[in-house]
Motif scaffolding. Structure first.
Motif, PDB file in Angstrom:
ATOM      1  N   ASN A   1      35.147  48.933  80.607  1.00 26.08           N
ATOM      2  CA  ASN A   1      36.489  49.362  80.348  1.00 26.08           C
ATOM      3  C   ASN A   1      37.229  48.220  79.668  1.00 26.08           C
ATOM      4  OD1 ASN A   1      36.337  51.583  82.086  1.00 26.08           O
ATOM      5  ND2 ASN A   1      36.874  50.642  83.817  1.00 26.08           N
ATOM      6  N   TYR A   2      36.471  47.052  79.181  1.00 31.05           N
ATOM      7  CA  TYR A   2      36.960  45.947  78.678  1.00 31.05           C
ATOM      8  C   TYR A   2      36.343  45.718  77.287  1.00 31.05           C
ATOM      9  CZ  TYR A   2      39.344  45.336  82.860  1.00 31.05           C
ATOM     10  OH  TYR A   2      40.010  45.382  84.359  1.00 31.05           O
TER      11      TYR A   2
ATOM     12  N   SER B   1      41.097  50.464  74.171  1.00 32.00           N
ATOM     13  CA  SER B   1      41.775  51.520  74.109  1.00 32.00           C
ATOM     14  C   SER B   1      41.201  52.987  73.860  1.00 32.00           C
ATOM     15  CB  SER B   1      42.324  51.593  72.475  1.00 32.00           C
ATOM     16  OG  SER B   1      41.677  51.259  71.423  1.00 32.00           O
ATOM     17  N   ALA B   2      41.719  54.089  73.746  1.00 28.93           N
ATOM     18  CA  ALA B   2      40.980  55.393  74.059  1.00 28.93           C
ATOM     19  C   ALA B   2      40.018  55.496  72.763  1.00 28.93           C
ATOM     20  CB  ALA B   2      41.982  56.469  74.019  1.00 28.93           C
ATOM     21  N   GLY B   3      38.812  55.909  72.864  1.00 27.28           N
ATOM     22  CA  GLY B   3      37.907  56.133  71.675  1.00 27.28           C
ATOM     23  C   GLY B   3      37.141  55.008  71.029  1.00 27.28           C
ATOM     24  N   THR B   4      37.520  53.810  71.925  1.00 26.02           N
ATOM     25  CA  THR B   4      36.681  52.728  71.526  1.00 26.02           C
ATOM     26  C   THR B   4      35.769  52.476  72.527  1.00 26.02           C
ATOM     27  OG1 THR B   4      38.908  51.572  70.606  1.00 26.02           O
ATOM     28  CG2 THR B   4      36.965  50.223  71.234  1.00 26.02           C
ATOM     29  N   THR B   5      34.523  51.816  71.961  1.00 24.28           N
ATOM     30  CA  THR B   5      33.390  51.602  72.680  1.00 24.28           C
ATOM     31  C   THR B   5      33.362  50.099  73.180  1.00 24.28           C
ATOM     32  OG1 THR B   5      32.024  53.370  71.298  1.00 24.28           O
ATOM     33  CG2 THR B   5      30.764  51.699  72.502  1.00 24.28           C
ATOM     34  N   SER B   6      33.078  49.994  74.445  1.00 21.86           N
ATOM     35  CA  SER B   6      33.077  48.726  75.061  1.00 21.86           C
ATOM     36  C   SER B   6      31.754  48.051  74.350  1.00 21.86           C
ATOM     37  CB  SER B   6      33.073  48.769  76.382  1.00 21.86           C
ATOM     38  OG  SER B   6      32.722  47.436  76.951  1.00 21.86           O
ATOM     39  N   PRO B   7      31.755  46.676  74.182  1.00 17.66           N
ATOM     40  CA  PRO B   7      30.697  45.709  73.533  1.00 17.66           C
ATOM     41  C   PRO B   7      29.627  45.353  74.844  1.00 17.66           C
ATOM     42  CG  PRO B   7      32.478  44.602  73.461  1.00 17.66           C
ATOM     43  CD  PRO B   7      33.196  45.837  73.862  1.00 17.66           C
TER      44      PRO B   7
ATOM     45  N   GLY C   1      38.775  43.864  70.099  1.00 13.44           N
ATOM     46  CA  GLY C   1      38.334  45.390  70.065  1.00 13.44           C
ATOM     47  C   GLY C   1      37.217  45.657  69.558  1.00 13.44           C
ATOM     48  N   THR C   2      36.425  44.310  68.688  1.00  9.58           N
ATOM     49  CA  THR C   2      35.334  44.611  68.201  1.00  9.58           C
ATOM     50  C   THR C   2      34.272  44.206  68.561  1.00  9.58           C
ATOM     51  OG1 THR C   2      35.790  43.003  66.554  1.00  9.58           O
ATOM     52  CG2 THR C   2      36.693  45.079  66.140  1.00  9.58           C
ATOM     53  N   ALA C   3      33.030  44.482  68.387  1.00  4.20           N
ATOM     54  CA  ALA C   3      31.753  43.866  68.688  1.00  4.20           C
ATOM     55  C   ALA C   3      31.046  43.029  67.629  1.00  4.20           C
ATOM     56  CB  ALA C   3      30.735  44.718  69.342  1.00  4.20           C
TER      57      ALA C   3
END
Length: 818
Positions: A504-505, A512-518, A642-644
């Motif tokens: 979840n982080y 945020s909604a629609g974002t993939t966790s790294p 928010g990015t990987a």
């Protein structure tokens, strides 16, 4: 002073007996001065002191220096050729001369006319003297003068008893301590016993005799030689003859030894706290522990109690500092977060620093700092250094070590004290944290070692988990007088165990909604080898410059580093960040702090250094130039929120910044250093610094510095201690930010130092970090505000200062200030 033991009087000839009686009278009368047995280092009297070396970050305070006092300022009967060795008294012969000697019954002796007695370091002059050998009573009259190694004394009339160590001096009593520069007068002086004295209508000062800029005037002064403390009752402090402070009871030191009593008050004004008044009280509880309690009053906020306790025992030592305000009377929504109203609230700050030895090789270190709220340092700080503190660090560790290993176990945590930032800026807590390192030599050239660390990371509303980082290695150190070759092979293994809910982080909080966790695995890991080769040569030759002979060195150096690439985007960022490129990174195995990222590398660093060494081996000039050449791109990056993936493209430059350094100190009057980093790829300067320091006379200094880091700061700083005359100095410091187009800090002041007094008046204007309304829910980005503080410090030499705070701030802000 305590009387020395003497041989039995009845076995001596009358003339020698009378000489000893006269000297004994002075032993008793010497208790009639106001500050006996004061001992100071001789350097405080003859002006000899060590000048702070150029380039020293913070200089130590100078001791009291009475070199500005009037030369040969002793009482008029001082004999500079008299012995200074008091240990010779018990065995030394006594020499006496007088115009007339009478002894009608071999018990009472009368001397008159130019009486002079000398024994070792003691010398006595009087017009008349009587002595009773049965009762040991004495009576010296008329221009009585006495000198010994530590003091001078004069009076019209002295009577007393040698056996009881009592005495009474009357009529124009004057005294002077030769080691501490203390002197004064009294209408009457009484020796109660060997260690306690009482003086009526007395004065005391450390100024020149007859030129008292300041003095204590008291109805009664008592001294205690066992504690080296004086007490004045009905006392008035006078300056230039004008009384400015009265106290029915005043305690003051007679030596440099630690002693209980009130220290002098301190005054200051700041915009956030108003006028401030402090009155410290020092408690000399024991030789190995003491305490200082300081009641404070702020005109805008109310009363506060602060204190410091220090202790040193065989197996533990430490310091405990605290500040406590039971109720804050100040409330201003402009500077206070809406979620914390300071009005009526308790405010506090404490710091515990302790080291305890458990057994040989093992000790516990404690460093705890906590504040009541994140506004505390802003509200009660009075300088840029305190205001700019954003995090308070705390840790507790058990540490151990041996010949080839060391280990630790404990934890770290931080507290946010920056009002302009939310608490989310606090780093991860490392609870617990353990390290183990070893380096074992084998064969002639080789070492086998290991660096390891295990942590458990905690932070609210962020991914949490544990991390294990292991790096075993083998290295060698082949070297000769003019060369070295140091290969190293290491293997780095890093493994994680993430707590539940890691999906979840992102790297910087909830996704945020629609974002993939790294974070796609609960137990990610990384393993890779690290190979380095460090080699260099050292050439020397003799040369000369400006008619001075030097040894010049030329030191080329090559450093090769190979680290294969590993994709690390699935690893969290607990305590890791990208470090700014600097000179030391030319030879570093990683450009990231912490263990969450290990850069890939196929690099070769080439650098060359030259030095000039004088005949004493002192380095007078050093210059270095170097660059890293990259054979493969730098692929490992720190991700954005928010990015990987990396925020910027992977670095595929052929080379790093060019690094150039130069430092020189061709004589003891000036020193200069500079560092320059130029990026050949962007053709921009990444870093530039220049520092110049010039000594002005004996106690003056001039500093100029320029600091530039692209995208971060560009500042000029000028500071100086300029001696206007022998007794006057101007003090200034100005720091200007080009990026902010404003003054970051400005300081101006004047200092006066005379024979027995120092006066400092300093005003400071500084950025206080923010200006505007702050809320912890949705913090704004306010611009920096400012504050102004005015400080006044008055020191009576030999008596202590109003406060050392002004002096400590100047030592920190002005390089070379002393």
């Amino acid at each position: 002073m305590k009387p020395k033991s003497l041989p039995p009087s009845r076995s001596l000839p009358p003339r020698r007996l009378l000489a000893i009686a006269a000297a004994a009278a002075l032993f008793s009368s010497q208790g009639a001065h106001a500050a006996s047995q004061t001992k100071h280092p001789k350097s405080t009297l003859n002006g000899a002191e060590v000048v702070c070396p150029l380039g020293t970050f913070i200089c130590t305070p100078r001791p009291d220096n009475f070199a500005l006092c009037r030369p040969n300022g002793q009482l008029e009967f001082y004999d500079p050729f008299l012995s200074k060795d008091s240990s010779l008294r018990p065995t030394a012969k006594t020499y006496i001369s007088a115009d007339y000697v009478q002894s009608p019954d071999q018990t009472i002796y009368h001397l008159s006319g130019h009486i002079k007695t000398i024994r070792a370091d003691q010398e006595l002059h009087a017009d008349f003297a009587d002595y009773n050998s049965d009762t040991s009573d004495y009576d010296a009259r008329g221009n009585v003068h006495y000198q010994e190694s530590e003091q001078l004394l004069s009076a019209d009339h002295i009577t007393g008893n040698t056996d009881n160590s009592t005495g009474l001096a009357t009529g124009n009593v004057r005294f002077q301590m030769l080691n501490s520069h203390g002197n004064g007068t009294a209408v009457r002086g009484q020796m109660l016993d060997a260690d306690h004295h009482r003086y009526t209508v007395a004065t005391y000062s450390t100024c020149d005799i007859g030129r008292h800029i300041w003095e204590i005037r008291a109805k009664q002064i008592t001294t205690d030689d066992t504690t080296n403390r004086g007490v004045a009752r009905g006392a008035t402090m006078n300056m230039f003859g004008v009384p400015f402070f009265y106290s029915p009871y005043m305690s003051f030191p007679l030596s440099d030894d630690r002693q209980s009593g009130f220290l002098y008050p301190y005054f200051e004004h700041t915009g956030e706290a108003g006028y401030q008044f402090r009155l410290p009280y020092y408690l000399n509880l024991a030789p190995n522990y003491d305490a200082t309690l300081t009641p404070r009053y702020y005109s805008l906020r109310g009363a506060m109690l602060s204190g410091e306790a220090r202790y040193m025992f065989p197996k533990t030592n430490g310091i405990f500092d605290f500040e406590f305000m039971p109720s804050d009377n100040y409330n201003d929504q402009k500077i206070t977060p809406t979620s914390f109203d300071t009005q009526g609230q308790q405010r506090y700050l404490y710091h515990i620093l302790n080291t305890t030895t458990l057994w040989p090789g093992w000790f516990v270190s404690t460093n705890i700092q906590r504040a009541s709220d994140q506004n505390y340092l802003h509200d009660f700080g009075d300088d840029l250094f305190t205001i700019s503190t954003a995090l308070l660090y705390s840790s507790v560790y058990l540490n151990g070590g041996g010949n080839w290993w060391n280990a630790s176990f404990g934890g770290d945590m931080w507290q946010n004290v920056d009002p302009s930032e939310p608490n989310s800026v606090e780093p991860y807590k490392r609870l617990p944290r353990a390290t183990f390192n070893m380096d074992i030599p084998f064969a002639r050239w080789y070492d086998f070692g290991l660096t390891s660390e295990a942590d458990d990371f905690h932070k609210f509303d962020n991914v949490e988990g544990a991390r294990l980082d292991l790096t075993p290695y083998v290295d060698a150190d082949f070297q000769g007088p003019a060369w070295f070759f140091r290969p190293k092979l290491a293997y780095r293994y890093t493994a994680y165990s993430l707590d539940s809910g890691y999906q979840n982080y992102s790297y910087y909080g909830p996704i945020s909604a629609g974002t993939t966790s790294p974070f796609t695995q609960s137990n990610p890991s990384r393993a890779l080898p690290i190979v380095s080769l460090d080699q260099g040569l050292i050439f020397e030759r003799s040369t000369s410059m400006f008619d001075t002979n030097y040894t010049q060195t030329l030191e080329p150096r090559l450093f090769y580093l190979y680290v294969p690439y590993r994709n690390q985007n699935n690893l969290p960022l607990f305590d890791t960040g990208l470090m700014d490129f600097d000179d030391w990174m030319l030879f570093a195995p990683n450009q990231f702090s912490g263990a969450d990222r290990q850069m890939n590398a196929n690099n070769l660093t080439a650098a060359v250094t030259t030095r000039l060494l004088d005949d004493g081996g002192v380095e007078r000039l050093s210059a270095t130039f170097g660059q890293i050449r990259y054979f493969t791109p730098q692929l490992v990056q720190i991700p954005c929120s928010g990015t990987a993936s990396g925020c910027s493209p992977t670095t595929d430059w052929a080379g790093s910044d060019y690094v150039a350094e130069l430092s020189t100190q061709l004589n003891d009057q000036w020193t200069a250093s500079t560092e320059y980093l130029w990026n050949p790829n962007t053709r921009l300067t990444d870093l530039g610094t220049f520092t110049l320091q010039r000594r002005l006379g004996f106690d003056g200094i001039l500093n100029f510095s320029y600091r530039f880091r692209r995208g971060l700061l560009e500042q000029y700083d000028v500071s100086a201690v300029y001696p206007l005359a022998e007794r006057w100095r101007l003090i200034g410091d100005w720091t200007y930010s080009v990026m902010d187009k404003r003054t970051v800090e400005a300081l101006a002041g004047v200092q006066y130092e005379g024979c027995c007094v120092k006066i400092s008046v300093v005003a400071r204007h500084y950025v206080n970090g923010y200006d505007g309304v702050i809320t912890n829910v949705s913090p704004t980005q306010p611009g920096p505000g400012s504050d102004t503080a005015v400080m006044f410090e008055l020191e009576f030499k030999g008596m202590g200062a109003f406060s050392g705070q002004t002096d400590s701030i100047l030592r920190r802000d002005i390089l070379g200030y002393q």
